[in-house]
Design a protein around this motif. Sequence first.
Motif, PDB file in Angstrom:
ATOM      1  N   LYS A 176       0.835  -1.210   0.000  1.00  9.78           N
ATOM      2  CA  LYS A 176       0.000   0.000   0.000  1.00  9.78           C
ATOM      3  C   LYS A 176       0.866   1.254   0.000  1.00  9.78           C
ATOM      4  CE  LYS A 176      -3.795  -2.271   2.481  1.00  9.78           C
ATOM      5  NZ  LYS A 176      -4.609  -2.289   3.721  1.00  9.78           N
ATOM      6  N   ASN A 209      -7.592  12.379 -11.946  1.00  5.77           N
ATOM      7  CA  ASN A 209      -8.274  11.339 -11.171  1.00  5.77           C
ATOM      8  C   ASN A 209      -7.287  10.286 -10.661  1.00  5.77           C
ATOM      9  OD1 ASN A 209     -10.800  12.510 -11.554  1.00  5.77           O
ATOM     10  ND2 ASN A 209     -11.158  11.405 -13.473  1.00  5.77           N
ATOM     11  N   ALA A 210      -6.320   9.907 -11.507  1.00  8.02           N
ATOM     12  CA  ALA A 210      -5.327   8.907 -11.093  1.00  8.02           C
ATOM     13  C   ALA A 210      -4.448   9.447  -9.971  1.00  8.02           C
ATOM     14  CB  ALA A 210      -4.461   8.506 -12.286  1.00  8.02           C
ATOM     15  N   ARG A 269      -5.240  11.686  -7.735  1.00 10.33           N
ATOM     16  CA  ARG A 269      -6.019  11.745  -6.488  1.00 10.33           C
ATOM     17  C   ARG A 269      -6.114  10.371  -5.843  1.00 10.33           C
ATOM     18  NH1 ARG A 269     -11.399  13.913  -8.541  1.00 10.33           N
ATOM     19  NH2 ARG A 269     -12.093  13.394  -6.436  1.00 10.33           N
ATOM     20  N   LEU A 270      -6.298   9.336  -6.667  1.00 15.70           N
ATOM     21  CA  LEU A 270      -6.403   7.982  -6.127  1.00 15.70           C
ATOM     22  C   LEU A 270      -5.099   7.514  -5.489  1.00 15.70           C
ATOM     23  CD1 LEU A 270      -8.474   6.204  -8.937  1.00 15.70           C
ATOM     24  CD2 LEU A 270      -9.215   6.680  -6.593  1.00 15.70           C
ATOM     25  N   ASN A 271      -3.976   7.963  -6.031  1.00 17.95           N
ATOM     26  CA  ASN A 271      -2.665   7.503  -5.555  1.00 17.95           C
ATOM     27  C   ASN A 271      -1.915   8.591  -4.788  1.00 17.95           C
ATOM     28  OD1 ASN A 271      -2.551   4.790  -6.942  1.00 17.95           O
ATOM     29  ND2 ASN A 271      -2.827   6.109  -8.725  1.00 17.95           N
ATOM     30  N   SER A 272      -2.678   9.488  -4.195  1.00 22.44           N
ATOM     31  CA  SER A 272      -2.048  10.617  -3.510  1.00 22.44           C
ATOM     32  C   SER A 272      -1.406  10.232  -2.193  1.00 22.44           C
ATOM     33  CB  SER A 272      -3.086  11.714  -3.264  1.00 22.44           C
ATOM     34  OG  SER A 272      -4.102  11.231  -2.380  1.00 22.44           O
ATOM     35  N   ILE A 312      -3.963  14.996  -0.671  1.00 21.62           N
ATOM     36  CA  ILE A 312      -4.931  15.504  -1.657  1.00 21.62           C
ATOM     37  C   ILE A 312      -4.666  16.972  -1.972  1.00 21.62           C
ATOM     38  CG2 ILE A 312      -7.375  15.985  -2.078  1.00 21.62           C
ATOM     39  CD1 ILE A 312      -6.797  13.081  -2.242  1.00 21.62           C
TER      40      ILE A 312
END
Length: 841
Positions: A314, A595-596, A598-601, A605
Amino acid sequence: MLIALAGQQNAGKSTIFNMLTGATQYVANYPGVTVEKKSGRYKDGEIRVEVVDLPGTYSLTSFSLEERVARDFLLQDKPDCIVNVLDASNLSRSLMFTIQALELGQPMVLGLNMMDVATAHGMHIDVEKLSRTLEVPVIPLVGRKNKGRTELVEAIRHCSTTPQSRSRSPLLYGDLEKYIESIEATIREASRLEASYPIRWVAIKLLEGDQRVVEMIRTEHPDGEAILDMVQAHATEFEKYHALTTSDHILTYRHAKAQEIARASIQQPSTGKASLSERIDRVVLNRILAPVFLVLTVYCIYQISIVQGYELTKYTWPYLATFRSLVADILPIPGLVEDGILRSLVLWCVDSANTLLNYVPIFFILFALIALLEDSGYMARIAFVLDRIFQRFGLHGQSTLPYILGGVFAGGCAVPGIMATKGIPDDRARMATILTVPYMNCLAKVPLYTLLVNIFFAGQKSYALFFISTITIIMALIIAWVLTNTVLKSKEQAPFVMEMPTYHLPTLRGVTTRTFQRTWEYLQKVGTIVLAVSVCVFALLQFPNLSDDVMQKYEKKMHGALAVFQSTIKNTQYASSLDNTHQVLSMMDYASRFNAARLNSGGDIQGVMQRFEEENPVFFSFLKPGKKDKESRIVGKAASLLLVKRKEVQRQIKDERIQNSFFGKVGRALEPITKFAGFDWKINIALISSFAARESSVATLGVLFEQGANEGATLEERMGTQSEASGMTPLHALALILFFALYPPCFAATIMVKVQTGSYKWMLFAIAFPCAVGLSVASAVFSLGNFFHVSGFTMMQIFYGVALSLALFIGFFPQLLKNISGTNSQGPRQNNDSSTLITQS
């Protein structure tokens, strides 16, 4: 200078190797064989010394591959000095190897390692007396504490620069001496072998019946057959008067000499107390408690490496995702309908590599834990506990580690599992292990199992998962028995020797060095293969391309959606910024990257928002989440609909392209065969693509079962809905689970089969045989279940009962089955006149 580190297993050779070479070392394979070759260097003044760590062996015979490799290196490469590493705490056992090495007549230094352990046991070793007796320098060492390095380096320098006399007093073999001298004289008469081999050593090996030396005399000596006849006559005459074979006589004399030297060199007061290792073994090797400790150990390995290691991914995945984003930024932006070949191919390869790299934390922890078990001495105990079970199926106690790495229950990988078979000395058992490790539940199989269980066995999830976790090891044992009694029947076997080394505290340096080496080796051997396979799979899924008419149909759809978008925003302040296709494509690329990111921030954010606002304030104003003005909401909603429409069109293109691709045609061509297992063309394509990487099965199904713009539906929901429409039942799912469990190894693991066996024949066999077995089992289960109208869950229970009963029958009555099948081959522990030897240090 060329130095060879030689000695028995568990004497601390690897520790001495690390002490001498530090980080200047590399791992490869000996030419033509699969045995690991570990080399390193160090500087001694102006001299560059290359150190080769030979495989640990108990003797210099030719029973096992490791023994032959070690012996051939000493005879053919003729190192300037042999450093024979001995376990000081078990001197008499270690000296058995030393006596054989001395018979080679080469310069030698004895490294008396683990002196601290010997002292802790109350032993005092007279090093000077040992050196005088053996007529070689003896250096006391404590490798894990770096003690004795200077003295050892100095002894190596002196040994290699001051040739030792070859007139050392040889070990005399009593009444056998006259025969040895006779054979020596005959060999010397008409031979040039003396330039390559010590003739006395050759004579002794002939009397031992060493097949490699016999073949060497037959092919390289002009009077080879006559000499062999003479050796046979001498052996027969000796046995007639002594009621003992010449080989047993030689072994007896060596053992007696080792005991004599050890007794003369060691002073040890008798305390009458058991050693610490013996006291620990009374618990961990107890008949009742041993399985408990073993299960707990395996459980801890999985919890720490698989469960906790997965948690680490993660933290590592955002870095891999960021790398992908950086690569995507460099590539041309995607088109309105398609991404373009260059962009698609590069991102496909990056995604494939990321899939591999994402598991590195898991494997790193796994390799570290295995190194801890090896260095502590418990790995040998695991082999001891399981050997009695495994040997009944033609396997070996040391098959345990490959099975653990492969994923006995769930979560391993076949690649390191196959790599770990190097340490198995019995060639038949090693080959059986290599060919059955891929049946284990590797981590990449878990997604498909989870998918099918959640769809078709949701009400019996616990039992289904138990079935999947255990049926693989049951089938692996059955198939191993079949292989060792058929295609592997003629494979060479080795006497089985199992040692119980004393327990040691592993060193941080030793564990980390081996962990990094194994991880790097894994990346080197697999990473390049995965990238190569990715290109092949990409081509097979993409070509031949769709016709121009078909593509024009999809382009028309997208241009219609684009017209609607521009019509919607024409009265807003953003119309001028999005009035042509190029600007719209830039906006869509920006939205995808936003969008990518933000998902992998990783929780940052605000940092992502600030970076994208600075990059393009106009796009950010209507694409950002949260409160917006009216015009921004209109444009943002229109942009979202346009993106959804493009995804829908792209999915339709993918679906049609796959159906018409090489893979799609193969999938449909296989339907007449796979229909007996209940597989349609979509399942066939998923299974074929999973040959490249097991994860591809679910990824391919995700593409094949995508429909429309239903963005909220999970793959389970999509497959479940379509399965009901197509008539797919739990019986289909059971057949698919069984086939997937018995399916050939992935491409990376298949290449590893080639690396470990050195044979394309076995690599192809590792593909063809599991295909036949898997398809036969899946077809039988599906066809019988359909014929008798049995449910998938009931058929699962029936199959489990049959497989378990067969495995138990083989385990309890192995000889009966051999008699029934007409197999006369002996088991791995009964080769020649050898028997199992268990030593306790």
